[in-house]
Design a protein around this motif. Structure first.
Motif, mmCIF file in Angstrom:
data_model
loop_
_atom_site.group_PDB
_atom_site.id
_atom_site.type_symbol
_atom_site.label_atom_id
_atom_site.label_comp_id
_atom_site.label_asym_id
_atom_site.label_seq_id
_atom_site.Cartn_x
_atom_site.Cartn_y
_atom_site.Cartn_z
ATOM 1 N N HIS A 33 0.829 -1.197 0.000
ATOM 2 C CA HIS A 33 0.000 0.000 0.000
ATOM 3 C C HIS A 33 0.874 1.262 0.000
ATOM 4 O O HIS A 33 0.572 2.250 -0.672
ATOM 5 N N LEU A 34 1.961 1.169 0.730
ATOM 6 C CA LEU A 34 2.918 2.262 0.814
ATOM 7 C C LEU A 34 3.566 2.549 -0.540
ATOM 8 O O LEU A 34 3.691 3.697 -0.970
ATOM 9 N N ILE A 35 3.951 1.491 -1.222
ATOM 10 C CA ILE A 35 4.579 1.648 -2.539
ATOM 11 C C ILE A 35 3.577 2.230 -3.524
ATOM 12 O O ILE A 35 3.910 3.103 -4.338
ATOM 13 N N LYS A 36 2.338 1.763 -3.398
ATOM 14 C CA LYS A 36 1.301 2.355 -4.242
ATOM 15 C C LYS A 36 1.220 3.859 -3.990
ATOM 16 O O LYS A 36 1.089 4.649 -4.926
ATOM 17 N N GLN A 37 1.311 4.239 -2.719
ATOM 18 C CA GLN A 37 1.224 5.663 -2.380
ATOM 19 C C GLN A 37 2.347 6.453 -3.043
ATOM 20 O O GLN A 37 2.133 7.576 -3.510
ATOM 21 N N ALA A 38 3.523 5.844 -3.117
ATOM 22 C CA ALA A 38 4.643 6.517 -3.784
ATOM 23 C C ALA A 38 4.326 6.742 -5.258
ATOM 24 O O ALA A 38 4.623 7.808 -5.812
ATOM 25 N N MET A 39 3.695 5.757 -5.896
ATOM 26 C CA MET A 39 3.305 5.912 -7.296
ATOM 27 C C MET A 39 2.258 7.019 -7.444
ATOM 28 O O MET A 39 2.297 7.796 -8.403
ATOM 29 N N VAL A 40 1.340 7.078 -6.473
ATOM 30 C CA VAL A 40 0.340 8.159 -6.490
ATOM 31 C C VAL A 40 1.041 9.508 -6.408
ATOM 32 O O VAL A 40 0.742 10.428 -7.176
ATOM 33 N N ASN A 41 2.008 9.625 -5.499
ATOM 34 C CA ASN A 41 2.797 10.860 -5.375
ATOM 35 C C ASN A 41 3.367 11.269 -6.720
ATOM 36 O O ASN A 41 3.288 12.430 -7.126
ATOM 37 N N LEU A 42 3.966 10.286 -7.379
ATOM 38 C CA LEU A 42 4.645 10.549 -8.639
ATOM 39 C C LEU A 42 3.652 11.038 -9.676
ATOM 40 O O LEU A 42 3.906 12.015 -10.391
ATOM 41 N N GLU A 43 2.499 10.384 -9.747
ATOM 42 C CA GLU A 43 1.491 10.790 -10.729
ATOM 43 C C GLU A 43 0.954 12.186 -10.414
ATOM 44 O O GLU A 43 0.693 12.972 -11.327
ATOM 45 N N GLU A 44 0.833 12.476 -9.128
ATOM 46 C CA GLU A 44 0.400 13.815 -8.738
ATOM 47 C C GLU A 44 1.395 14.868 -9.204
ATOM 48 O O GLU A 44 1.023 15.898 -9.764
ATOM 49 N N PHE A 45 2.666 14.567 -8.963
ATOM 50 C CA PHE A 45 3.715 15.488 -9.395
ATOM 51 C C PHE A 45 3.664 15.696 -10.899
ATOM 52 O O PHE A 45 3.723 16.823 -11.393
ATOM 53 N N ILE A 46 3.509 14.580 -11.613
ATOM 54 C CA ILE A 46 3.454 14.632 -13.079
ATOM 55 C C ILE A 46 2.273 15.489 -13.534
ATOM 56 O O ILE A 46 2.424 16.354 -14.406
ATOM 57 N N ASP A 47 1.106 15.272 -12.917
ATOM 58 C CA ASP A 47 -0.081 16.059 -13.283
ATOM 59 C C ASP A 47 0.145 17.542 -13.024
ATOM 60 O O ASP A 47 -0.220 18.392 -13.833
ATOM 61 N N GLU A 48 0.744 17.808 -11.865
ATOM 62 C CA GLU A 48 1.017 19.183 -11.465
ATOM 63 C C GLU A 48 1.906 19.884 -12.483
ATOM 64 O O GLU A 48 1.583 20.979 -12.949
ATOM 65 N N VAL A 49 3.015 19.241 -12.817
ATOM 66 C CA VAL A 49 3.971 19.847 -13.741
ATOM 67 C C VAL A 49 3.356 19.959 -15.134
ATOM 68 O O VAL A 49 3.566 20.958 -15.826
ATOM 69 N N SER A 50 2.580 18.960 -15.528
ATOM 70 C CA SER A 50 1.953 18.996 -16.855
ATOM 71 C C SER A 50 0.956 20.145 -16.964
ATOM 72 O O SER A 50 0.825 20.771 -18.014
ATOM 73 N N ALA A 51 0.260 20.401 -15.858
ATOM 74 C CA ALA A 51 -0.814 21.390 -15.881
ATOM 75 C C ALA A 51 -0.275 22.811 -16.025
ATOM 76 O O ALA A 51 -0.806 23.609 -16.784
ATOM 77 N N LYS A 52 0.803 23.096 -15.329
ATOM 78 C CA LYS A 52 1.249 24.503 -15.227
ATOM 79 C C LYS A 52 1.809 25.051 -16.532
ATOM 80 O O LYS A 52 2.181 24.320 -17.423
#
Lengths: 155, 155
Positions: B136-155
């Motif tokens: 579950h923890l590792i999944k959370q790390a992947m979620v973090n990464l996707e969030e970062f990616i979305d953030e950078v893509s959006a701006k």
DNA sequence: CAATTTAGTTTGAATATCAAACTAAATTTC
DNA sequence: GAAATTTAGTTTGATATTCAAACTAAATTG
């Protein structure tokens, strides 16, 4: 308990899809970060090459081609572009005149460091909210993956 | 404590390099697994397309192009190849004759399942030795990464 | 019903890649 | 130590991939 198993399955599926998506996305955002930076004349692939040459300073063309799993011809073509743009240097080897050693120019090192900083940020966000032992665990998962990759590649 | 910090830094650096290496490696081993399978006429990129069409059944050409971030022209070219090789079907839409819906042939579904099985194996190995909470923890790390990616893509 | 919009294809140009042929330099062999 | 072989890198020619823009046909709007 079934809802518990469902949770785990969801985690698995998420990680599966994520692993597929992530690299494509990383390449894409690297490309768009480059466009916003002072290095506008370069592609994400070329940054990857600059990174590799920076990491493996003064290696020969053949060695770098092997590391990147590119043919020598392909690398020659890429080097011509990167040399023209001023990121990479070809350094003739004095001992063996057949050999060309590769290195970064100062502009290349600037790009290398900018790219490295971006990746550090990426990893920080990847590991956001985790403690040392948890980070160590995630590292172990990456080791697992690389082991699997080596195994499958070897056979 | 300094040796402790060194450890953490090493983990960071390893994860950083790993994230870069992993996708390239995955693409490469997928290619080599395909070569060993009964589907020898297909590239890893094409498998990726088959996967996407399988996952998003009966979507239009434009929708799939958007999902894959390909231009419509590029997708048309890829579809021609995959249709010729018998993996993908173009299904004319009866309600709107401009629209083509995409789907997999039975051969395409076979490939989809083989590829999916390989990925499941990959994820299993990625998560080898971890318990549910760790996963579950590792999944959370992947979620973090996707969030970062979305953030950078959006701006 | 004419004008506009939309979905997908075609076209033409640019780029990337590879394997094989090639050139020049170094090493080995006799 | 000259000839044959190997090695390092480049050049060449063919094939792949991609994109944007022009295009075609169908649907929608005014």
């Amino acid at each position: 308990m079934n809802s518990q198993n469902d949770e785990i399955k969801k985690d698995y599926d998420f990680i599966n899809e994520s692993l597929i998506n992530v690299y494509d996305s990383i390449m894409r955002i690297e490309e768009s970060e480059i466009r916003k930076s002072r290095f506008k004349d370069i592609t994400a692939k070329e940054v990857h090459l600059v990174h590799t040459i920076g990491l493996h300073d003064r290696k020969t063309t053949s060695q770098v081609a092997h590391i990147l799993k590119l043919s020598k011809g392909t690398l020659t073509a890429n080097l011509n572009n990167l040399e023209r743009k001023g990121y990479v240097m070809r350094i003739p080897n004095v001992e063996d005149h057949r050999i060309i050693n590769l290195g970064l120019t100062s502009k290349g090192r600037l790009l290398y460091r900018a790219h490295d900083a971006f990746h550090k940020l990426l990893v920080q966000r990847f590991l956001k909210g985790f403690g040392d032992s948890e980070i160590h665990l995630i590292k172990q998962a990456m080791v697992n993956l690389e082991e699997f990759i080596d195994e499958v590649s070897a056979k």
